[in-house]
Design an enzyme around this catalytic site. Structure first.
Site, PDB file in Angstrom:
ATOM      1  N   HIS A   1       0.804  -1.275  -0.039  1.00  0.00           N
ATOM      2  CA  HIS A   1      -0.028  -0.121   0.018  1.00  0.00           C
ATOM      3  C   HIS A   1       0.803   1.401  -0.044  1.00  0.00           C
ATOM      4  CE1 HIS A   1      -3.871  -1.935   0.303  1.00  0.00           C
ATOM      5  NE2 HIS A   1      -3.625  -2.753   1.345  1.00  0.00           N
TER       6      HIS A   1
ATOM      7  N   CYS B   1      -0.416   2.826  -4.405  1.00  0.00           N
ATOM      8  CA  CYS B   1      -1.050   3.919  -4.647  1.00  0.00           C
ATOM      9  C   CYS B   1      -0.119   5.193  -4.193  1.00  0.00           C
ATOM     10  CB  CYS B   1      -2.289   4.058  -3.800  1.00  0.00           C
ATOM     11  SG  CYS B   1      -3.685   3.099  -4.107  1.00  0.00           S
TER      12      CYS B   1
END
Length: 490
Positions: free
Chosen positions: A323, A366
């Site tokens: 992430h 991301c």
């Protein structure tokens, strides 16, 4: 070399480090000349006798191997540059490998190893061995160990620790590949291609991928498809890929997170499999690390930057699957690691043996909470009913920082532009990594000499065509490469 500098280095070294340096020098200094050495000054005198301290190149290799890069600062004021680096003595890769085994060996494994080898070395000799390096030296005296005879050592380590045995095995495989390349330059080319020609296309994605694995691979530049040294004119345009393996591909794969903010990254294992398969075929040794905290990530990359094997390698690849948020990725502890922290250990300042060599970083994560939208020129994807069981996820996070590395020869391949999310399919892997692997393999099998930037342009095009959860994704390469890098099957 300045005696004052050598004296200052001697003062900083512990007796165990001096013993390690003596072991590393056994191939360049006669064994008897190394006996009885108690401090680094005595060793430096032996090296001076051999002309090995005429410049600081060989000493730098020694200090980097024992992870005393801090002492390299004492040599920086020596501005003399070697006229012909290839002619300089190189630290034995064989001895460096043995040092790594010694470095990673626990006291329990040392005790068990002494027991296993006592019948071959003799009880009297084995009792005088206080470290693994002492054991290796005794094995060499008995002709049980050499750079071409590692069977006894490998067999013993298999009984003790599979990771230690893998270190030896990797060295043995590297020697085998070098021999095969010398004798038959085309060996296994067709086999490698057949095993990689059906690379699956992954239509959907999720936000962050990372996972470990161990494999070896090889690469070849368009200028040297037959592993022949390129013409002199090509050296200025293409990065050289002369070693086998070409280098290391490290994959940090974070799937499970300890807090409540970041959920499990399903599908990331598929990305790991694809990366392992592709970079092994391109001539890289692949190492996978699963579920690293932010501290683990920093420590692993810092230690990696200190390894001396870069002297015998052409390139470095680091893939981080996790992430992320703007300018950072997250460890499993949900704490950020800035992108600059990923590249910093490999600058020419921190890792001199990587200077002038390509360093590729691929980040599946991301880079913000925003979404990319399609333009009116894009053909809309067929709309379906909202599916709460959709396999598409986002890899998100938080934080800020400068990401573009200013040092030369870096490539940072981002799954998405800043401020936006990237996507991963929970079953088939991320859209970016899967497309990257597909395009790398197609270019490696092609007769065209497409460099890595051309490959990434095609990745941009293919990823940007799709729609994911009704949104778009736009990858973004950033680079300071100074030459073309062409990756081919070996």
């Amino acid at each position: 070399m300045d005696r004052l500098k050598l004296s200052r280095i001697d003062e900083e070294l512990e007796s165990s480090e001096v013993a390690a340096l003596c072991f590393l020098c056994r191939d360049v200094v006669n064994r008897k000349r190394l006996e009885g050495i108690n401090d680094a000054k005595q060793l430096f005198m032996r090296l001076e006798e051999k002309g090995l301290l005429d410049d600081h190149f060989f000493l730098c290799q020694l200090l980097q191997t024992i992870r005393r890069a801090d002492l390299l600062n004492l040599l920086e004021t020596d501005s003399r540059q070697p006229e012909d680096t290839d002619a300089l003595p190189m630290l034995s890769e064989y001895r460096v490998m043995l040092y790594r085994v010694y470095e990673d060996m626990t006291l329990e494994n040392l005790k068990n190893m002494k027991f296993l080898l006592s019948s071959k070395l003799g009880r009297g000799q084995i009792e005088t061995c206080n470290t693994a390096l002492d054991i290796f030296a005794e094995m060499e005296k008995k002709s049980l160990l050499s750079n071409t005879n590692l069977h006894e050592l490998h067999t013993a380590l298999q009984e003790l620790d599979q990771q230690l045995a893998l270190t030896v095995q990797d060295y043995m495989r590297g020697r085998t590949r070098q021999h095969q390349t010398t004798v038959t330059p085309h060996v296994s080319m067709d086999y490698q291609r057949n095993n990689n020609m059906h690379q699956p296309v992954q239509p959907s994605v999720s936000i962050s991928e990372t996972q470990p694995s161990y494999e070896q691979a090889s690469v070849c530049s368009d200028a040297e498809p037959k592993r022949v040294s390129p013409p002199v004119s090509d050296h200025a345009e293409y990065y050289a890929l002369n070693h086998s393996p070409h280098g290391l591909c490290v994959v940090i794969n974070n799937e499970e997170f300890l807090g409540r903010e970041l959920k499990r990254r399903g599908g990331t294992q598929e990305d790991v499999k694809s990366l392992r398969r592709v970079f092994s075929s391109l001539g890289f040794t692949v190492v996978v690390h699963n579920n690293f905290s932010s501290t683990d990530m920093r420590l692993e990359l810092t230690n990696l930057g200190k390894r001396s094997f870069f002297l015998e390698e052409d390139a470095l690849v680091v893939c981080v699957l996790s992430h992320g948020e703007k300018e950072c990725v997250f460890g499993t502890d949900e704490k950020p690691v800035y992108l600059r922290e990923l590249t910093q250990p490999f600058t020419s300042k921190a890792a001199p043996t990587l200077a002038g060599k390509p360093k590729l970083f691929f980040i599946q994560a991301c880079q913000g909470s925003g979404y990319q939208r399609g333009s009116v020129l894009c053909t809309p994807m067929p709309q379906h009913e909202e599916d709460t069981q959709s396999p598409l996820e986002e890899d998100a996070g938080r934080v800020h920082g400068e990401t573009v590395p200013w040092d030369a020869d870096f490539l940072l391949g981002m799954a998405t532009v800043q401020d936006c999310k990237s996507f991963r399919n929970t079953s088939t892997g991320s859209i970016y990594i899967q497309e990257l692997c597909k395009q790398l393999m197609e270019a490696a099998q092609s007769s065209e000499n497409d460099d890595v930037l051309s490959v990434l342009t095609r990745v941009n095009r293919e990823v940007s065509k799709g729609e994911y959860l009704n949104y778009k994704q736009m990858p973004e390469p950033k680079y300071t490469l100074t030459k073309k890098l062409v990756l081919k099957l070996v």
